[in-house]
Design a protein around this motif. Structure first.
Motif, mmCIF file in Angstrom:
data_model
loop_
_atom_site.group_PDB
_atom_site.id
_atom_site.type_symbol
_atom_site.label_atom_id
_atom_site.label_comp_id
_atom_site.label_asym_id
_atom_site.label_seq_id
_atom_site.Cartn_x
_atom_site.Cartn_y
_atom_site.Cartn_z
ATOM 1 N N VAL A 123 23.915 -70.379 -51.545
ATOM 2 C CA VAL A 123 23.951 -69.058 -50.922
ATOM 3 C C VAL A 123 22.542 -68.517 -50.749
ATOM 4 C CG1 VAL A 123 24.648 -66.652 -51.263
ATOM 5 C CG2 VAL A 123 26.285 -68.502 -51.696
ATOM 6 N N GLY A 124 21.689 -68.732 -51.743
ATOM 7 C CA GLY A 124 20.302 -68.273 -51.665
ATOM 8 C C GLY A 124 19.565 -68.879 -50.484
ATOM 9 N N TYR A 125 19.778 -70.178 -50.256
ATOM 10 C CA TYR A 125 19.115 -70.820 -49.116
ATOM 11 C C TYR A 125 19.679 -70.336 -47.788
ATOM 12 C CZ TYR A 125 16.172 -74.093 -51.696
ATOM 13 O OH TYR A 125 15.190 -74.647 -52.495
ATOM 14 N N TYR A 126 20.995 -70.093 -47.721
ATOM 15 C CA TYR A 126 21.566 -69.551 -46.479
ATOM 16 C C TYR A 126 20.995 -68.166 -46.195
ATOM 17 C CZ TYR A 126 25.170 -73.179 -45.880
ATOM 18 O OH TYR A 126 25.837 -74.363 -45.651
ATOM 19 N N GLU A 127 20.863 -67.359 -47.236
ATOM 20 C CA GLU A 127 20.293 -66.020 -47.060
ATOM 21 C C GLU A 127 18.818 -66.114 -46.669
ATOM 22 O OE1 GLU A 127 21.260 -64.259 -50.806
ATOM 23 O OE2 GLU A 127 23.251 -63.572 -50.116
ATOM 24 N N ARG A 128 18.143 -67.098 -47.232
ATOM 25 C CA ARG A 128 16.742 -67.333 -46.859
ATOM 26 C C ARG A 128 16.648 -67.729 -45.389
ATOM 27 N NH1 ARG A 128 12.709 -71.455 -50.124
ATOM 28 N NH2 ARG A 128 11.017 -71.558 -48.605
ATOM 29 N N PHE A 129 17.632 -68.504 -44.907
ATOM 30 C CA PHE A 129 17.664 -68.895 -43.491
ATOM 31 C C PHE A 129 17.716 -67.645 -42.620
ATOM 32 C CE2 PHE A 129 19.774 -69.742 -39.528
ATOM 33 C CZ PHE A 129 19.343 -70.995 -39.129
ATOM 34 N N ASN A 130 18.636 -66.732 -42.936
ATOM 35 C CA ASN A 130 18.759 -65.521 -42.125
ATOM 36 C C ASN A 130 17.482 -64.679 -42.174
ATOM 37 O OD1 ASN A 130 21.322 -65.929 -41.086
ATOM 38 N ND2 ASN A 130 22.368 -64.862 -42.759
ATOM 39 N N LYS A 131 16.879 -64.595 -43.354
ATOM 40 C CA LYS A 131 15.652 -63.812 -43.493
ATOM 41 C C LYS A 131 14.512 -64.442 -42.702
ATOM 42 C CE LYS A 131 12.576 -61.826 -46.997
ATOM 43 N NZ LYS A 131 12.295 -61.690 -48.452
ATOM 44 N N THR A 132 14.397 -65.767 -42.767
ATOM 45 C CA THR A 132 13.337 -66.480 -42.039
ATOM 46 C C THR A 132 13.582 -66.423 -40.536
ATOM 47 O OG1 THR A 132 13.072 -67.981 -43.912
ATOM 48 C CG2 THR A 132 12.113 -68.680 -41.814
ATOM 49 N N ASN A 133 14.862 -66.464 -40.168
ATOM 50 C CA ASN A 133 15.254 -66.449 -38.759
ATOM 51 C C ASN A 133 15.105 -65.072 -38.140
ATOM 52 O OD1 ASN A 133 16.260 -67.877 -36.519
ATOM 53 N ND2 ASN A 133 18.353 -67.181 -36.910
ATOM 54 N N LEU A 134 14.930 -64.048 -38.987
ATOM 55 C CA LEU A 134 14.749 -62.652 -38.584
ATOM 56 C C LEU A 134 15.983 -62.062 -37.913
ATOM 57 C CD1 LEU A 134 11.081 -62.798 -37.192
ATOM 58 C CD2 LEU A 134 11.878 -62.177 -39.485
ATOM 59 N N ARG A 135 17.097 -62.750 -37.981
ATOM 60 C CA ARG A 135 18.345 -62.209 -37.449
ATOM 61 C C ARG A 135 19.511 -62.957 -38.098
ATOM 62 N NH1 ARG A 135 20.605 -65.596 -33.640
ATOM 63 N NH2 ARG A 135 19.260 -67.250 -32.853
ATOM 64 N N SER A 136 20.640 -62.310 -38.112
ATOM 65 C CA SER A 136 21.821 -62.941 -38.687
ATOM 66 C C SER A 136 22.373 -63.986 -37.735
ATOM 67 C CB SER A 136 22.892 -61.890 -38.993
ATOM 68 O OG SER A 136 22.440 -61.011 -39.996
ATOM 69 N N ASP A 137 22.996 -64.987 -38.306
ATOM 70 C CA ASP A 137 23.592 -66.082 -37.547
ATOM 71 C C ASP A 137 25.059 -66.176 -37.965
ATOM 72 O OD1 ASP A 137 24.492 -69.025 -37.431
ATOM 73 O OD2 ASP A 137 22.709 -69.046 -36.156
ATOM 74 N N ALA A 138 25.989 -66.138 -36.999
ATOM 75 C CA ALA A 138 27.419 -66.127 -37.320
ATOM 76 C C ALA A 138 27.823 -67.349 -38.127
ATOM 77 C CB ALA A 138 28.243 -66.039 -36.040
ATOM 78 N N ALA A 139 27.325 -68.524 -37.731
ATOM 79 C CA ALA A 139 27.699 -69.758 -38.426
ATOM 80 C C ALA A 139 27.168 -69.765 -39.850
ATOM 81 C CB ALA A 139 27.182 -70.970 -37.656
ATOM 82 N N VAL A 140 25.949 -69.264 -40.036
ATOM 83 C CA VAL A 140 25.357 -69.226 -41.374
ATOM 84 C C VAL A 140 26.066 -68.192 -42.239
ATOM 85 C CG1 VAL A 140 23.265 -68.657 -42.668
ATOM 86 C CG2 VAL A 140 23.120 -70.120 -40.648
ATOM 87 N N ASP A 141 26.359 -67.026 -41.665
ATOM 88 C CA ASP A 141 27.085 -66.010 -42.429
ATOM 89 C C ASP A 141 28.465 -66.527 -42.836
ATOM 90 O OD1 ASP A 141 25.044 -64.230 -42.389
ATOM 91 O OD2 ASP A 141 25.835 -62.967 -40.797
ATOM 92 N N ARG A 142 29.098 -67.290 -41.951
ATOM 93 C CA ARG A 142 30.395 -67.881 -42.300
ATOM 94 C C ARG A 142 30.221 -68.921 -43.411
ATOM 95 N NH1 ARG A 142 35.742 -68.588 -40.439
ATOM 96 N NH2 ARG A 142 36.754 -69.498 -42.259
#
Length: 231
Positions: free
Chosen positions: A44-63
């Motif tokens: 979960v930490g890495y997925y959240e890091r993905f969104n933070k690095t990506n500077l926007r939320s991603d539907a697939a990652v949030d799922r």
């Protein structure tokens, strides 16, 4: 992938990201890897890091974050005693419903999320909201037939059998191959027609299945009883 290989450091079952800390592909791969080895918190930490690095939320990652937390629930339920497992299962259901509802609101154009929400609502007995969700989801070509099937079930649960039959027939018209999904449609339609006392039409649906898979649910009993009634 040489970039992935360079960024992975695997030692004693622990995976860390040391190179290319802003490599989104690497971060997501690490999240997936941690999930596979049941390091759910790190995943979960890495997925959240993905969104933070990506500077926007991603539907697939949030799922994926939600799915990882559900996997953690499943793992905990498997480790728990009977009484605790029951409480955790109820907690899991409530969590899943709340999170899929949240994601559906956040990503209203994601029709897969809308379909999944409808499934959860139908399982929870929330028939009217489920109909609304499936009606939205059916505009996704990949979810159209399944959505129509569920809409038919919802109508049947509300006693709207004529509408249920019409919806299930519409789904059958769109289904070409005789697979499990199509047999389920024939079965559901047969049951609805039977409840409307349209016996001949109902049996016609069951006979289609009988000719293909005689052991499907209670189809053999229904068809055999029908012919026995004819004397």
């Amino acid at each position: 992938d040489p970039h992935l290989a360079a960024g992975l450091n695997v030692w004693n079952g622990k995976v860390t990201c040391e190179a290319e800390p802003e490599n989104l592909k690497l971060i997501r791969s690490l999240a997936e890897l941690h999930s596979r080895v049941k390091n759910f918190g790190k995943s979960v930490g890495y997925y959240e890091r993905f969104n933070k690095t990506n500077l926007r939320s991603d539907a697939a990652v949030d799922r994926s974050i939600v799915d990882t937390k559900l996997q953690q629930y499943d793992w905990r339920i498997g480790q728990a005693g009977e009484s605790e497992a029951g409480a955790l299962s109820a907690e899991r259901k409530a969590f899943e419903m709340a999170q899929i509802q949240r994601l559906s609101n956040t990503y209203p154009s994601d029709l897969s999320l809308r379909y999944d929400l409808g499934v959860l609502q139908l399982e929870a007995g929330e028939v009217t909201p489920a109909i609304r969700a499936f009606q939205r989801a059916q505009t996704n070509p990949h979810r159209e037939i399944a959505s129509l099937t569920h809409i038919g079930r919802c109508f049947a649960k509300r006693g709207m059998n004529d509408m249920a039959a019409g919806t299930l027939q519409k789904a059958l018209e769109k289904k070409v191959l005789m697979d499990d999904e199509k047999m389920d449609l024939h079965y559901q339609l047969g049951c609805v027609l039977d409840s409307m006392e349209r016996t001949e039409e109902s049996i016609d649906q069951f006979k289609i299945i009988y000719e293909k898979v005689i052991g499907y649910r209670d189809v053999a009993e229904r068809v055999d009883a029908y012919y026995a009634s004819l004397g």
